[in-house]
Design a protein around this motif. Structure first.
Motif, PDB file in Angstrom:
ATOM      1  N   GLY A 231       0.814  -1.207   0.000  1.00  0.00           N
ATOM      2  CA  GLY A 231       0.000   0.000   0.000  1.00  0.00           C
ATOM      3  C   GLY A 231       0.851   1.261   0.000  1.00  0.00           C
ATOM      4  N   VAL A 232       0.561   2.172  -0.915  1.00  0.00           N
ATOM      5  CA  VAL A 232       1.244   3.464  -0.969  1.00  0.00           C
ATOM      6  C   VAL A 232       0.199   4.566  -0.943  1.00  0.00           C
ATOM      7  CG1 VAL A 232       2.589   5.037  -2.406  1.00  0.00           C
ATOM      8  CG2 VAL A 232       3.317   2.670  -2.149  1.00  0.00           C
ATOM      9  N   ILE A 233       0.347   5.481   0.002  1.00  0.00           N
ATOM     10  CA  ILE A 233      -0.530   6.652   0.076  1.00  0.00           C
ATOM     11  C   ILE A 233       0.344   7.887  -0.060  1.00  0.00           C
ATOM     12  CG2 ILE A 233      -2.226   7.922   1.427  1.00  0.00           C
ATOM     13  CD1 ILE A 233      -2.922   5.334   2.852  1.00  0.00           C
ATOM     14  N   GLN A 234       0.211   8.592  -1.190  1.00  0.00           N
ATOM     15  CA  GLN A 234       0.969   9.821  -1.427  1.00  0.00           C
ATOM     16  C   GLN A 234       0.315  10.933  -0.619  1.00  0.00           C
ATOM     17  OE1 GLN A 234       3.000  10.698  -5.320  1.00  0.00           O
ATOM     18  NE2 GLN A 234       1.346  12.166  -5.513  1.00  0.00           N
ATOM     19  N   THR A 235       1.023  11.389   0.410  1.00  0.00           N
ATOM     20  CA  THR A 235       0.385  12.241   1.415  1.00  0.00           C
ATOM     21  C   THR A 235       0.470  13.731   1.136  1.00  0.00           C
ATOM     22  OG1 THR A 235       2.432  12.148   2.714  1.00  0.00           O
ATOM     23  CG2 THR A 235       0.713  10.536   3.240  1.00  0.00           C
ATOM     24  N   PHE A 257      -2.579  -1.405  -3.393  1.00  0.00           N
ATOM     25  CA  PHE A 257      -3.371  -0.183  -3.558  1.00  0.00           C
ATOM     26  C   PHE A 257      -2.475   1.038  -3.507  1.00  0.00           C
ATOM     27  CE2 PHE A 257      -3.303  -0.676   1.038  1.00  0.00           C
ATOM     28  CZ  PHE A 257      -3.192   0.611   1.517  1.00  0.00           C
ATOM     29  N   MET A 258      -2.840   2.056  -4.303  1.00  0.00           N
ATOM     30  CA  MET A 258      -2.084   3.298  -4.386  1.00  0.00           C
ATOM     31  C   MET A 258      -3.062   4.468  -4.415  1.00  0.00           C
ATOM     32  SD  MET A 258       0.904   2.298  -7.078  1.00  0.00           S
ATOM     33  CE  MET A 258       1.893   3.670  -6.448  1.00  0.00           C
ATOM     34  N   LEU A 259      -2.911   5.375  -3.440  1.00  0.00           N
ATOM     35  CA  LEU A 259      -3.864   6.467  -3.292  1.00  0.00           C
ATOM     36  C   LEU A 259      -3.153   7.815  -3.258  1.00  0.00           C
ATOM     37  CD1 LEU A 259      -6.042   4.954  -0.404  1.00  0.00           C
ATOM     38  CD2 LEU A 259      -6.374   4.686  -2.864  1.00  0.00           C
ATOM     39  N   ASN A 260      -3.868   8.856  -3.695  1.00  0.00           N
ATOM     40  CA  ASN A 260      -3.418  10.238  -3.572  1.00  0.00           C
ATOM     41  C   ASN A 260      -4.226  10.909  -2.470  1.00  0.00           C
ATOM     42  OD1 ASN A 260      -1.436  10.722  -5.728  1.00  0.00           O
ATOM     43  ND2 ASN A 260      -3.115  10.217  -7.104  1.00  0.00           N
ATOM     44  N   GLU A 261      -3.575  11.223  -1.355  1.00  0.00           N
ATOM     45  CA  GLU A 261      -4.286  11.941  -0.297  1.00  0.00           C
ATOM     46  C   GLU A 261      -4.602  13.365  -0.750  1.00  0.00           C
ATOM     47  OE1 GLU A 261      -2.634  12.975   3.847  1.00  0.00           O
ATOM     48  OE2 GLU A 261      -3.525  10.981   4.067  1.00  0.00           O
ATOM     49  N   VAL A 262      -3.681  13.941  -1.543  1.00  0.00           N
ATOM     50  CA  VAL A 262      -3.891  15.248  -2.170  1.00  0.00           C
ATOM     51  C   VAL A 262      -3.767  15.055  -3.672  1.00  0.00           C
ATOM     52  CG1 VAL A 262      -3.041  17.609  -2.381  1.00  0.00           C
ATOM     53  CG2 VAL A 262      -2.921  16.436  -0.165  1.00  0.00           C
ATOM     54  N   TYR A 284      -5.672  -1.507  -6.994  1.00  0.00           N
ATOM     55  CA  TYR A 284      -6.407  -0.242  -7.114  1.00  0.00           C
ATOM     56  C   TYR A 284      -5.378   0.874  -7.184  1.00  0.00           C
ATOM     57  CZ  TYR A 284      -9.803   3.463  -5.998  1.00  0.00           C
ATOM     58  OH  TYR A 284     -10.582   4.587  -6.007  1.00  0.00           O
ATOM     59  N   VAL A 285      -5.393   1.648  -8.284  1.00  0.00           N
ATOM     60  CA  VAL A 285      -4.387   2.685  -8.518  1.00  0.00           C
ATOM     61  C   VAL A 285      -5.080   4.002  -8.879  1.00  0.00           C
ATOM     62  CG1 VAL A 285      -2.335   3.363  -9.811  1.00  0.00           C
ATOM     63  CG2 VAL A 285      -2.772   0.938  -9.376  1.00  0.00           C
TER      64      VAL A 285
END
Length: 349
Positions: A231-235, A257-262, A284-285
């Protein structure tokens, strides 16, 4: 247990002599359930790791509609239920290769929307709460096991951590504010790794959950066993995109999963799946995916990105595979779950 409940006691008979105590807690992207049967002064417990089952079938491919069709070339093969842009799917000629398939999609096509399905905010919130009894990381540590019916042990360091020929299992968190490198000699089972940067070295085999903010590198011939999680969350806004890189020959059984917090449209998160690598499971990207290997299961992505020696292409696949052959026993992380129904992933005792 209903959603949000942590403990519940059930009386089996009116006299109140026998009862069952049910409890649950979060462990990374999953939950741990414990059932304790009590009879007078005796008790017996069982523990399981569980995941949520969605009410609806996941598509094998969900490509957000950004006005571009999906273009296929070479030996690409896409199976199963596919939710695609309204402009559809077409053949393409890339790097000297025409599309070789008899059909464009070996399955059913439906229209996608401009954005990916919304994620489960409760899961993301719970990931940020995972902590335990904090202990400074010790490089000389050879073996450590923490049972799931105790308080988690949370190894921490402000320096890079190198996990070498060490055996760690159970309710263990390893966190560095700098980076974590996992050697092929490490023996890890059910542990959580947290750091901005995580590198899993060539030849490692184990079961782990990795949570990063900048990047995860899975080197050649790594095997991440079920139910592993990347899991990677770009904060925040960054000069470089956060990424997951899965090198040639690697095999992952679990969820990515890879998410953009901003939101950062210029620097979206990026997933790179190299040739001869395979992910069995759920992906999920909220950004770009460069798929040169194989996905067996479901992939949700905002867009595809393909870089060749001569050019860069959007929403193109070359010699990639998306197959529909996951066993029914596979349970993804509840990133999109819309149901409280649970299913056992593994017994813990």
């Amino acid at each position: 247990l209903e959603l949000g409940e942590k403990n519940m006691t059930v009386r089996l008979f009116d006299e109140g002599i026998d009862s069952v105590i049910l409890s649950k807690k979060n462990w990374g992207a999953y939950q741990i359930l414990k059932s304790t049967a009590v009879h007078q002064n005796q008790s017996f417990s069982k523990m399981v790791m569980v995941g949520s089952v969605s009410k609806t079938e996941f598509p094998n491919l969900y490509l957000a509609d950004q006005g571009r069709p999906l273009s296929l070339s070479g030996k690409t093969k896409v199976e199963g239920l596919c939710k695609l842009p309204e402009s559809g799917v077409k053949r393409a000629y890339i790097a000297g290769a025409n599309y070789q398939g008899d059909k464009l999609i070996y399955g059913k096509k439906e229209n996608s929307t401009k954005q990916l399905p919304k994620v489960n905010d409760e899961l993301i919130f719970n990931l940020n709460l995972i902590e335990g009894e904090k202990i400074e990381w010790d490089n000389s540590l050879a073996y450590f096991h923490c049972p799931f019916d105790s308080i988690p042990v949370h190894f921490v360091s402000n320096n890079p951590i190198f996990i070498d020929a060490q055996s760690l299992s159970g309710q263990v968190i390893i966190e560095s504010t700098d980076s974590v490198v996992i050697s092929a000699l490490a023996q890890l089972r059910d542990v959580i790794i947290k750091s901005p940067k995580i590198i899993i070295e060539k030849g490692f085999r184990g079961n782990i959950q990795c949570l990063a903010s900048e990047g995860i590198v899975v080197q050649e011939n790594v095997i991440l066993e079920y139910p592993s999680v990347l899991g990677v969350i770009q904060t925040k806004q960054k000069e470089k995109s956060s990424f997951v890189s899965i090198k040639s020959g690697a095999k992952i059984i679990g969820s990515v999963f890879m998410l953009n917090e901003v939101q950062n449209f210029r620097k979206p998160v990026k997933l790179m799946v190299q040739e001869e690598s395979v992910v069995h499971g759920f992906i999920y990207v909220q950004g770009q995916t460069e798929l040169k290997g194989k996905i067996n299961g479901s992939i949700f992505t905002q867009s595809f990105h393909l870089k060749t020696a001569s050019s860069v292409y959007q929403n193109h696949l070359l010699n990639a595979e998306i197959t529909n052959q996951l066993p029914k026993e596979f349970i993804p992380i509840p990133l999109l779950a819309s149901s409280n129904k649970i299913k056992i992933i593994q017994w813990l005792n």
